[in-house]
Motif scaffolding. Structure first.
Motif, short mmCIF file in Angstrom:
data_model
loop_
_atom_site.label_atom_id
_atom_site.label_comp_id
_atom_site.label_asym_id
_atom_site.label_seq_id
_atom_site.Cartn_x
_atom_site.Cartn_y
_atom_site.Cartn_z
N GLY A 1 0.81 -1.21 0.00
CA GLY A 1 0.00 0.00 0.00
C GLY A 1 0.84 1.27 0.00
O GLY A 1 0.35 2.36 -0.23
N VAL A 2 2.14 1.13 0.28
CA VAL A 2 2.99 2.31 0.31
C VAL A 2 3.52 2.64 -1.08
O VAL A 2 3.45 3.77 -1.53
CB VAL A 2 4.15 2.11 1.31
N CYS A 3 4.05 1.63 -1.78
CA CYS A 3 4.71 1.96 -3.05
C CYS A 3 4.10 1.25 -4.25
O CYS A 3 4.47 1.54 -5.38
CB CYS A 3 6.19 1.64 -2.98
N ARG B 1 10.22 -7.37 4.65
CA ARG B 1 9.72 -6.04 4.31
C ARG B 1 9.67 -5.85 2.80
O ARG B 1 10.38 -6.53 2.06
CB ARG B 1 10.61 -4.97 4.96
N GLU C 1 10.98 -2.86 -2.21
CA GLU C 1 11.15 -1.58 -2.89
C GLU C 1 11.07 -0.37 -1.98
O GLU C 1 11.69 0.64 -2.25
CB GLU C 1 10.15 -1.46 -4.03
N CYS C 2 10.29 -0.44 -0.90
CA CYS C 2 10.19 0.75 -0.05
C CYS C 2 10.38 0.45 1.42
O CYS C 2 10.36 1.37 2.24
CB CYS C 2 8.85 1.45 -0.27
N SER D 1 14.02 4.93 2.56
CA SER D 1 12.70 4.96 1.93
C SER D 1 12.01 6.27 2.23
O SER D 1 11.60 6.51 3.37
CB SER D 1 11.87 3.80 2.47
N LEU E 1 8.37 6.25 3.80
CA LEU E 1 8.23 5.93 5.22
C LEU E 1 8.44 7.16 6.11
O LEU E 1 8.18 7.11 7.31
CB LEU E 1 9.19 4.81 5.62
N ILE F 1 14.19 2.83 8.49
CA ILE F 1 13.94 3.52 7.22
C ILE F 1 15.09 3.30 6.23
O ILE F 1 14.92 3.46 5.02
CB ILE F 1 13.71 5.03 7.48
N ILE F 2 16.25 2.91 6.73
CA ILE F 2 17.41 2.69 5.85
C ILE F 2 17.23 1.38 5.09
O ILE F 2 17.17 0.31 5.68
CB ILE F 2 18.73 2.63 6.66
N LEU F 3 17.13 1.48 3.78
CA LEU F 3 16.97 0.27 2.97
C LEU F 3 18.33 -0.36 2.68
O LEU F 3 18.44 -1.57 2.56
CB LEU F 3 16.27 0.60 1.65
N ILE G 1 7.32 5.98 -6.35
CA ILE G 1 8.32 4.92 -6.33
C ILE G 1 8.19 3.95 -7.51
O ILE G 1 9.18 3.64 -8.17
CB ILE G 1 8.23 4.10 -5.00
N LEU G 2 6.98 3.50 -7.77
CA LEU G 2 6.83 2.44 -8.79
C LEU G 2 7.29 2.88 -10.18
O LEU G 2 8.13 2.23 -10.79
CB LEU G 2 5.39 1.91 -8.79
N ARG H 1 11.20 3.41 -10.18
CA ARG H 1 11.94 2.14 -10.25
C ARG H 1 11.95 1.63 -11.68
O ARG H 1 12.95 1.17 -12.21
CB ARG H 1 11.25 1.06 -9.39
N THR I 1 -0.74 3.20 -9.21
CA THR I 1 -1.67 4.01 -8.45
C THR I 1 -0.97 4.43 -7.17
O THR I 1 0.19 4.10 -6.97
CB THR I 1 -2.97 3.24 -8.15
N LYS J 1 -1.71 5.69 -2.75
CA LYS J 1 -2.62 5.53 -1.63
C LYS J 1 -2.15 6.46 -0.54
O LYS J 1 -0.97 6.45 -0.21
CB LYS J 1 -2.51 4.06 -1.18
N LYS K 1 -1.26 7.52 2.98
CA LYS K 1 -0.96 6.73 4.17
C LYS K 1 -1.54 7.42 5.41
O LYS K 1 -0.84 7.84 6.31
CB LYS K 1 0.55 6.54 4.31
#
Ligand SMILES: Cc1cc2nc3c(=O)[nH]c(=O)nc-3n(C[C@H](O)[C@H](O)[C@H](O)COP(=O)(O)OP(=O)(O)OC[C@H]3O[C@@H](n4cnc5c(N)ncnc54)[C@H](O)[C@@H]3O)c2cc1C
Ligand SMILES: [Zn+2]
Lengths: 56, 354
Positions: free
Chosen positions: A10-12, A41, A44-45, B40, B43, B57-59, B310-311, B314, B338, B340, B342
């Motif tokens: 739902g985030v990315c 997790r 991607e995000c 991210s 987030l 938060i660090i990917l 993001i999508l 990427r 799409t 959403k 948060k």
């Protein structure tokens, strides 16, 4: 043939497809959603598993 | 070949990793002024309800990218693009290895200046928070939430109140996607929040009217005071408080401006590249200079659109890596996607307009 489902972050918007798994994060093809560890997790995000929804 | 990338967001990092996977021989250098690693950005808007956010938060730490043979120069700001000489100028206090062909003119302090040659330059500079002109003189009075540095500053400020056993009273200016998300997260974390929005409904650009009404109700139920049709004129500092001026003046502990984003086009513009709202690119993500490409929040496609999610970013990054590695000929076409909001407890009924 099991009936594989898809879940979407739902985030990315990332889609987890049970049929394909997510080999990059160590999830083998065919892994069902409930069998993915809770610490997993979004690749991607970074969102948590609870952010995903079952896709219609 | 020397590939140089500016930016360590999803655009720059996804491109670097994919290109590395496809081409073992080229040198890849990624320059960024961040120090914390690749994180991210979505987030950020969960930054108050999650206590361990600064770590989770660090990917990817930058060392992970270095292990993958991607040269990362962090804590380094790119200050100019020299198209004629095909180089960029950097300024910073980095400590990490350099490509050997890099010209070092050390200055006597921990700050250093360098130039770095490129064959292909990838602009993945992202966006900063947009500050409406009337608010610019008050920059010291408000926070934004655009980067991890911003989030850390906000969390530290907030912690000052929590450690005195009280929750701060916030004003948020802007009822778009980010303003609503931050309002929701602060309220969920127990703070008092007032949200000022200029229009007559929330997130009017992305949501159908019925969903704006639903969102309003969800935010109000979570304790957020929502003020619509507000012409915010400016801010005033009062001892420990900061005031928001509309027709009336109201005081708060903290203030967050969330009025959208602005692509970082300044360097490209100074270098004479074609600029619109973003850096203009063709269907191959190529700028008006054939050695320079742009993607992510900073890139404007021929249809006038910026794909700031993001999508699709990427997707651009993976496509561009394949294209430059010679594995794709067809131009980039946007994927279906799409978004959403948060906002805790909110589900839109209608599709979002993205
Ligand atoms: C609070 C918030 C919530 C969001 N939520 C969502 C969401 O839920 N879903 C979604 O899809 N999208 C969301 N987005 C949007 C998404 O995060 C962005 O579209 C995306 O992160 C942009 O990536 P980018 O790589 O293009 O740019 P950025 O992430 O902005 O990265 C750009 C990088 O460039 C570097 N840089 C720029 N100029 C220089 C310079 N001169 N020298 C050195 N380094 C430089 C900086 O290091 C920066 O890290 C959100 C954004 C925000 C701010
Ligand atoms: Zn995700």
């Amino acid at each position: 043939m099991p009936d594989y489902k898809k879940y979407q972050c739902g985030v990315c918007g990332h889609i987890y497809d049970e049929a394909e798994g997510d080999p990059d994060t160590g999830i083998a093809p065919g892994t069902l959603w409930e069998d993915i560890p809770d610490e997993w997790r979004c690749p991607e995000c970074g969102a948590e598993k609870s952010e995903y929804d079952l896709m219609a | 070949m020397q590939i140089v990338i500016i930016g360590s967001g999803v655009a720059g990092v996804s491109f670097a990793e994919k290109y590395r996977a496809l081409s073992a021989d080229d040198d890849i250098t990624l320059v960024t002024w961040e120090d914390d690693g690749y994180y991210s950005r979505p987030l950020l808007s969960r930054g108050f309800t999650k206590t361990d956010i600064e770590q989770t938060i660090i990917l990817k730490p930058f060392d992970k990218l270095r292990e993958n043979n991607i040269n990362v120069l962090c804590g380094a700001e790119v200050t100019a693009i020299n198209r004629a000489g095909k180089s960029i100028a950097l300024n910073g206090s980095w400590s990490h290895r350099f490509p050997t062909d890099c010209d070092t003119s050390a200055i006597p302090s921990s700050r250093q200046e360098k130039t770095l040659q490129y064959d292909k330059l990838i602009l993945a500079q992202g966006s900063s928070a947009f500050i409406p002109p009337p608010f610019r003189p008050y920059e010291k009075l408000f926070f934004c939430l655009n980067s991890l540095v911003d989030l850390k500053a906000l969390r530290k400020f907030r912690q000052g109140f929590l450690s005195q056993n009280r929750h701060p009273d916030w004003a948020i200016v802007g009822g778009g996607l980010i303003g609503c998300e931050v309002a929701s997260d602060l309220a969920a974390a127990g703070d008092k929040v007032t949200l000022f929005h200029a229009m007559d409904r929330l997130m009017e650009r992305q949501l159908a009217a019925e969903d704006s009404a639903l969102l309003l109700k969800v935010l109000q139920d979570s304790g957020v005071k929502v003020l619509l049709n507000q012409a915010v004129q400016g801010f005033i500092k009062e001892e420990n408080k900061v005031c928001v001026r509309t027709e009336v003046t109201a005081e708060f502990d903290g203030l967050i401006v969330a009025c959208g984003f602005k692509p970082r086009t300044e360097l490209a513009e100074l270098a004479g590249l074609e600029i619109g709202r973003g850096i203009k690119v063709n269907q191959y993500l190529q700028t008006s200079d054939e050695s320079i490409y742009a993607l992510g929040d900073v890139a404007e496609l021929p249809n006038g659109k910026l794909y700031a999610f993001i999508l699709p970013i990427r997707n651009q990054a993976l496509w561009l890596a394949e294209f430059l590695a010679g594995q794709k000929q067809d131009s980039w076409t946007p994927p279906v996607f799409t978004t959403k909001a948060k906002v805790h407890g909110f589900e839109a009924v209608h599709p979002y307009n993205v």
